[in-house]
Design a protein around this motif. Structure first.
Motif, PDB file in Angstrom:
ATOM      1  N   ASP A 149       0.576  -1.228   0.511  1.00 48.30           N
ATOM      2  CA  ASP A 149      -0.592   0.213   0.130  1.00 48.30           C
ATOM      3  C   ASP A 149       0.852   1.150   0.053  1.00 48.30           C
ATOM      4  O   ASP A 149       0.387   2.269  -0.469  1.00 48.30           O
ATOM      5  N   SER A 150       2.125   0.902   0.907  1.00 47.31           N
ATOM      6  CA  SER A 150       2.770   2.810   1.088  1.00 47.31           C
ATOM      7  C   SER A 150       3.506   2.879  -0.394  1.00 47.31           C
ATOM      8  O   SER A 150       3.783   3.673  -1.003  1.00 47.31           O
ATOM      9  N   LYS A 151       3.847   1.566  -1.447  1.00 48.13           N
ATOM     10  CA  LYS A 151       4.590   1.541  -2.635  1.00 48.13           C
ATOM     11  C   LYS A 151       3.621   2.267  -3.726  1.00 48.13           C
ATOM     12  O   LYS A 151       3.855   3.565  -4.661  1.00 48.13           O
ATOM     13  N   VAL A 152       1.672   1.874  -3.439  1.00 50.16           N
ATOM     14  CA  VAL A 152       1.304   2.411  -4.111  1.00 50.16           C
ATOM     15  C   VAL A 152       0.486   4.082  -3.948  1.00 50.16           C
ATOM     16  O   VAL A 152       0.709   4.880  -4.738  1.00 50.16           O
ATOM     17  N   GLU A 153       0.746   4.415  -2.902  1.00 49.03           N
ATOM     18  CA  GLU A 153       0.342   5.566  -2.674  1.00 49.03           C
ATOM     19  C   GLU A 153       1.916   6.883  -3.188  1.00 49.03           C
ATOM     20  O   GLU A 153       1.070   7.404  -3.261  1.00 49.03           O
ATOM     21  N   ALA A 154       2.983   5.985  -3.053  1.00 50.60           N
ATOM     22  CA  ALA A 154       3.746   6.872  -3.844  1.00 50.60           C
ATOM     23  C   ALA A 154       3.779   6.619  -4.972  1.00 50.60           C
ATOM     24  O   ALA A 154       5.208   7.110  -5.366  1.00 50.60           O
ATOM     25  N   GLY A 155       3.319   5.741  -5.353  1.00 58.52           N
ATOM     26  CA  GLY A 155       3.112   5.215  -7.104  1.00 58.52           C
ATOM     27  C   GLY A 155       4.551   4.958  -7.613  1.00 58.52           C
ATOM     28  O   GLY A 155       4.329   4.890  -8.475  1.00 58.52           O
ATOM     29  N   GLU A 156       4.939   3.289  -6.997  1.00 55.62           N
ATOM     30  CA  GLU A 156       6.066   3.182  -7.125  1.00 55.62           C
ATOM     31  C   GLU A 156       5.310   1.566  -7.341  1.00 55.62           C
ATOM     32  O   GLU A 156       4.903   0.726  -6.264  1.00 55.62           O
ATOM     33  N   PHE A 157       5.092   1.153  -9.240  1.00 61.12           N
ATOM     34  CA  PHE A 157       4.646  -0.096  -9.121  1.00 61.12           C
ATOM     35  C   PHE A 157       5.296  -1.132  -9.314  1.00 61.12           C
ATOM     36  O   PHE A 157       5.532  -2.086 -10.107  1.00 61.12           O
ATOM     37  N   LYS A 158       6.579  -0.671  -9.581  1.00 58.33           N
ATOM     38  CA  LYS A 158       8.138  -1.594 -10.455  1.00 58.33           C
ATOM     39  C   LYS A 158       8.106  -2.403  -9.766  1.00 58.33           C
ATOM     40  O   LYS A 158       7.986  -4.055 -10.217  1.00 58.33           O
ATOM     41  N   GLU A 159       8.077  -3.258  -8.518  1.00 57.29           N
ATOM     42  CA  GLU A 159       8.214  -4.414  -7.486  1.00 57.29           C
ATOM     43  C   GLU A 159       6.775  -4.591  -7.672  1.00 57.29           C
ATOM     44  O   GLU A 159       7.262  -5.989  -7.649  1.00 57.29           O
ATOM     45  N   ILE A 160       5.311  -4.350  -7.803  1.00 56.92           N
ATOM     46  CA  ILE A 160       4.528  -5.362  -8.115  1.00 56.92           C
ATOM     47  C   ILE A 160       4.857  -5.841  -8.808  1.00 56.92           C
ATOM     48  O   ILE A 160       4.102  -6.939  -9.675  1.00 56.92           O
TER      49      ILE A 160
END
Length: 209
Positions: A149-160
């Protein structure tokens, strides 16, 4: 599996509150003073539940009912328990019972999809299978990526995306079935309980019920 991939991103990322915490400032930047809504307000709006006539416009809570209706009609036609001439009346009755809407015309009823005219009989259930698969993949993705969720909130989608590539995309047609892939990659066969739990948790919170 095919349908689950778009639904993973659409529902478990794009319709999530963390996504709108990231995206709402972008909307404010684009629309300026004309856009004064909070992330929570946008999240509530894009996840509104409104029973409707059209499958492709349905919210994710009522969408399964549209699929179940079509599957039941297909099953009865193939099983010889329903005449083709009776499809419109059956459709309209089921829409009233299941979705609580009145169908004004066949164009907004049994003729709205291209599937049957293209002889794609039996395809509709894959949408619901895709929803269940997406929820199961999201569950395990969040286990492996605790700060999902923290990654999504930061706009970081690469790891997903990399997780999906590792668990799904790189295998192509290696597995003989969806269950075989899921069991090997996440440890269990398709389990619709993840989808049920996802909808129950999300919409209970949204509608405070």
């Amino acid at each position: 599996m095919h349908e689950s991939q778009s639904l993973f991103w659409e529902r478990h990322v794009g319709l999530s509150l963390p996504f709108w915490k990231w995206a709402t400032p972008l909307l404010k930047e684009a629309f300026g003073n004309d856009f004064s809504y909070s992330p929570e307000e946008v999240y509530g709006a894009v996840n509104g539940v409104v029973p409707g006539l059209i499958r492709v416009e349905a919210d994710e809570l009522t969408y399964p009912l549209h699929v179940i209706l079509r599957y039941q009609i297909e099953r009865d036609i193939i099983g010889g328990n329903l005449d083709i001439s009776d499809i419109p009346a059956t459709w309209n009755s089921m829409m009233k019972d299941m979705v609580e809407v009145d169908v004004p015309s066949d164009a907004k009823g049994c003729l709205q999809d291209v599937h049957w005219s293209a002889l794609a009989i039996g395809y509709f259930p894959t949408y619901l299978l895709g929803s269940a698969t997406a929820a199961q993949l999201a569950h395990y993705c969040k286990q492996d990526i605790p700060d999902f969720d923290s990654k999504v909130e930061a706009g970081e989608f690469k790891e997903i995306k990399a997780w999906l590539t590792s668990k799904v995309h790189r295998h192509g047609r290696r597995y003989r079935s969806l269950d075989a892939l899921l069991e090997d990659q996440v440890g269990e066969k398709l389990n619709p309980q993840y989808f049920i739990d996802y909808l129950t948790s999300k919409y209970s919170a949204l509608y405070k019920c």
